[in-house]
Scaffold this motif. Sequence first.
Motif, short mmCIF file in Angstrom:
data_model
loop_
_atom_site.label_atom_id
_atom_site.label_comp_id
_atom_site.label_asym_id
_atom_site.label_seq_id
_atom_site.Cartn_x
_atom_site.Cartn_y
_atom_site.Cartn_z
N ASN A 100 0.78 -1.25 0.00
CA ASN A 100 0.00 0.00 0.00
C ASN A 100 0.80 1.28 0.00
OD1 ASN A 100 -2.65 -1.41 0.58
ND2 ASN A 100 -1.33 -2.11 2.23
N SER A 101 2.11 1.20 0.08
CA SER A 101 2.90 2.42 0.18
C SER A 101 4.33 2.14 -0.25
CB SER A 101 2.91 2.93 1.63
OG SER A 101 3.66 2.03 2.43
N GLY A 102 5.11 3.21 -0.36
CA GLY A 102 6.51 3.06 -0.71
C GLY A 102 7.29 2.33 0.36
N ALA A 103 7.06 2.72 1.61
CA ALA A 103 7.79 2.08 2.71
C ALA A 103 7.47 0.59 2.74
CB ALA A 103 7.41 2.73 4.04
N GLU A 104 6.22 0.23 2.54
CA GLU A 104 5.84 -1.19 2.59
C GLU A 104 6.47 -1.94 1.41
OE1 GLU A 104 1.62 -1.99 2.45
OE2 GLU A 104 1.93 -4.10 2.94
N ALA A 105 6.54 -1.29 0.26
CA ALA A 105 7.20 -1.93 -0.89
C ALA A 105 8.67 -2.16 -0.56
CB ALA A 105 7.06 -1.05 -2.13
N ASN A 106 9.33 -1.18 0.05
CA ASN A 106 10.75 -1.34 0.38
C ASN A 106 10.97 -2.39 1.47
OD1 ASN A 106 11.80 0.37 -1.55
ND2 ASN A 106 11.59 2.19 -0.27
N GLU A 107 10.05 -2.46 2.42
CA GLU A 107 10.13 -3.54 3.43
C GLU A 107 10.13 -4.89 2.73
OE1 GLU A 107 10.00 -1.84 7.44
OE2 GLU A 107 9.98 -3.96 6.91
N SER A 134 20.05 8.94 0.60
CA SER A 134 18.89 8.22 0.06
C SER A 134 17.67 8.46 0.95
CB SER A 134 19.19 6.72 0.02
OG SER A 134 19.53 6.24 1.31
N PHE A 135 16.53 8.05 0.46
CA PHE A 135 15.32 8.02 1.29
C PHE A 135 14.52 6.78 0.91
CE2 PHE A 135 10.92 8.78 2.38
CZ PHE A 135 11.04 9.18 3.70
N HIS A 136 14.23 5.94 1.90
CA HIS A 136 13.51 4.70 1.60
C HIS A 136 12.24 4.52 2.41
CE1 HIS A 136 16.67 3.53 -1.14
NE2 HIS A 136 17.58 3.65 -0.20
N GLY A 137 11.90 5.45 3.30
CA GLY A 137 10.63 5.34 4.00
C GLY A 137 10.75 5.63 5.49
N ARG A 138 9.62 5.47 6.20
CA ARG A 138 9.51 5.93 7.58
C ARG A 138 9.32 4.82 8.60
NH1 ARG A 138 10.35 11.47 8.64
NH2 ARG A 138 9.79 12.66 6.78
N GLY A 191 15.40 11.30 -4.54
CA GLY A 191 14.30 12.27 -4.52
C GLY A 191 14.36 13.19 -3.31
N GLU A 192 13.89 12.68 -2.16
CA GLU A 192 13.87 13.51 -0.94
C GLU A 192 15.27 14.00 -0.60
OE1 GLU A 192 10.33 12.45 -1.48
OE2 GLU A 192 10.60 13.77 0.23
N GLY A 193 16.29 13.22 -0.97
CA GLY A 193 17.69 13.56 -0.65
C GLY A 193 18.25 14.72 -1.46
N VAL A 219 16.31 -1.63 -6.86
CA VAL A 219 16.14 -0.23 -7.28
C VAL A 219 14.83 0.30 -6.68
CG1 VAL A 219 16.03 1.39 -9.19
CG2 VAL A 219 17.45 -0.65 -9.38
N ASP A 220 14.97 1.37 -5.89
CA ASP A 220 13.80 2.02 -5.29
C ASP A 220 13.24 3.02 -6.30
OD1 ASP A 220 12.02 3.67 -3.97
OD2 ASP A 220 13.17 3.76 -2.12
N GLU A 221 12.15 2.60 -6.95
CA GLU A 221 11.50 3.45 -7.97
C GLU A 221 10.18 4.01 -7.42
OE1 GLU A 221 12.34 4.06 -11.31
OE2 GLU A 221 13.85 2.52 -11.82
N VAL A 222 10.15 4.20 -6.10
CA VAL A 222 8.91 4.72 -5.51
C VAL A 222 8.57 6.08 -6.10
CG1 VAL A 222 7.85 5.54 -3.36
CG2 VAL A 222 9.11 3.37 -3.38
N GLN A 223 9.59 6.92 -6.25
CA GLN A 223 9.37 8.27 -6.80
C GLN A 223 9.66 8.35 -8.30
OE1 GLN A 223 10.72 12.83 -5.55
NE2 GLN A 223 10.63 11.22 -4.05
N THR A 224 10.70 7.64 -8.74
CA THR A 224 11.16 7.76 -10.13
C THR A 224 10.37 6.89 -11.11
OG1 THR A 224 12.79 6.05 -9.63
CG2 THR A 224 13.56 8.32 -9.54
N ALA A 248 5.70 2.92 -5.95
CA ALA A 248 4.47 3.32 -5.24
C ALA A 248 3.98 4.65 -5.82
CB ALA A 248 4.68 3.42 -3.73
N LYS A 249 4.21 5.73 -5.11
CA LYS A 249 3.70 7.08 -5.39
C LYS A 249 2.73 7.19 -6.58
CE LYS A 249 6.80 10.03 -2.79
NZ LYS A 249 7.91 9.34 -2.15
N GLY A 250 3.22 7.35 -7.81
CA GLY A 250 2.33 7.62 -8.94
C GLY A 250 1.56 6.41 -9.45
C1 PLP Z 1 8.27 8.60 -0.91
C2 PLP Z 1 9.36 7.60 -0.98
C3 PLP Z 1 9.35 6.46 -0.16
C4 PLP Z 1 8.32 6.24 0.91
O1 PLP Z 1 7.04 6.08 0.38
P1 PLP Z 1 5.74 6.14 1.35
O2 PLP Z 1 4.61 5.84 0.42
O3 PLP Z 1 5.69 7.51 1.94
O4 PLP Z 1 5.94 5.10 2.38
C5 PLP Z 1 10.35 5.53 -0.35
N1 PLP Z 1 11.31 5.69 -1.28
C6 PLP Z 1 11.34 6.76 -2.08
C7 PLP Z 1 12.41 6.89 -3.11
C8 PLP Z 1 10.39 7.77 -1.95
O5 PLP Z 1 10.44 8.85 -2.73
#
Ligand code: PLP
Length: 387
Positions: A100-107, A134-138, A191-193, A219-224, A248-250
């Motif tokens: 359901n989210s980027g963090a969950e995908a990365n987990e 980097s940024f991978h979630g919360r 992204g966030e970085g 590869v974390d493609e949550v944003q890209t 995730a995101k889009g």
């Molecule tokens: C936003 C983001 C996440 C976290 O996604 P959430 O849906 O907020 O959990 C993880 N990785 C990247 C690269 C992001 O941009």
Amino acid sequence: MNIKELDNKYIAHSYGRFDVCLTKGKGSTLYDENDKKHIDFGSGIGVTAFGICDDIWVNAVKEQLTKVQHTSNLYYTEPCAKLAELLCNKSGMCNVFFGNSGAEANEGAIKFARKYSYDKYGEGRATIITLKDSFHGRTITTLAATGQDEFHTTFMPFTEGFKYCEANNITELNSLITDDVCAIMFECIQGEGGVNDLTQEFVDEINKIAQEKDILMIVDEVQTGNGRTGKYFAFENFGINPDIVSTAKGLAGGLPMGAVLFGEKLKETVTPSSHGSTFGGNPIAAAGAISIVERIDDTFLNEVTQKAEYITSQIKTWNNIKSISGKGLMIGIETTKSAGDIAKECLANGLLVLTAHKNKVRLLPALNISYEEIDEGLKILKEVIEK
Ligand SMILES: *Cc1c(COP(=O)(O)O)cnc(C)c1O
């Protein structure tokens, strides 16, 4: 109480919000509670990929709402199966786990990188190299994966088994490759970085090490992902074949959905009961996602690239610009002014922009933003940056 007062009283105080309450919109144009118009260059942090209330997306979601909204993963449903096929066809990956989210995908990505290694090599080979900034979630684990010291306070103890390499530093990367490493995890553009681009040389080195040592490339493609950089996934810009991709995101155009995509190597890794998610693959989110993903074809991706060039070629000529980074409609702008101040001034003038890593203004407009909306937004942004 008005909405802002209600929110401040009853919503837990984890967010610093801009002083605006958005009520409705269409495309890349939003309206606030006073009916003031705002051009949207942020798309809800890269989420409303086809803008606000896109007709095709609305109809796809509405139609699924009248059929079935949730069944759990105990049963087959059509939307997630069709979406998984679409994603695999677009990416060359083999199969998909939905969350359901980027963090969950990365987990999920982290769990299965470790499981692949455990199944094949046993204990003691679970370390994952991630990149600084980097940024991978919360979540506790994805915070640990995030290579920024400022996130590694207060919530100790964090999940063990992460090492951090400076982005684009090939020497440091090689010095971190020890026998306990099972994976290297990275965003192709951070992204966030700070909208930081990886170099082709650095990604080539990751690829080489991964092939030689059976180390997985995550590869974390949550944003890209999902068209943002002008390719379906940003890794395609580098000519690599990752083992695991998170996104995730889009993906679902504004509904909560994340996905982990697995390559050939992980065919046997994801076994029954090894992972799960009650809401994962939700039929409504999946139906919305199909209506987005199936429209991201080569013609559409070329338009994304053209719009990006249209935007950056103008920004380059403005006063007070120090640098421009990113790719496609993921644009980082470093100026002589504070990014936070620019975002506030833009808002006051009817333009929503994002910031990244304190010093960058970040633009993540909807992928189908119109040229009229681009022109309107750029006019405001130019005035604010040059003032
Ligand atoms: C936003 C983001 C996440 C976290 O996604 P959430 O849906 O907020 O959990 C993880 N990785 C990247 C690269 C992001 O941009």
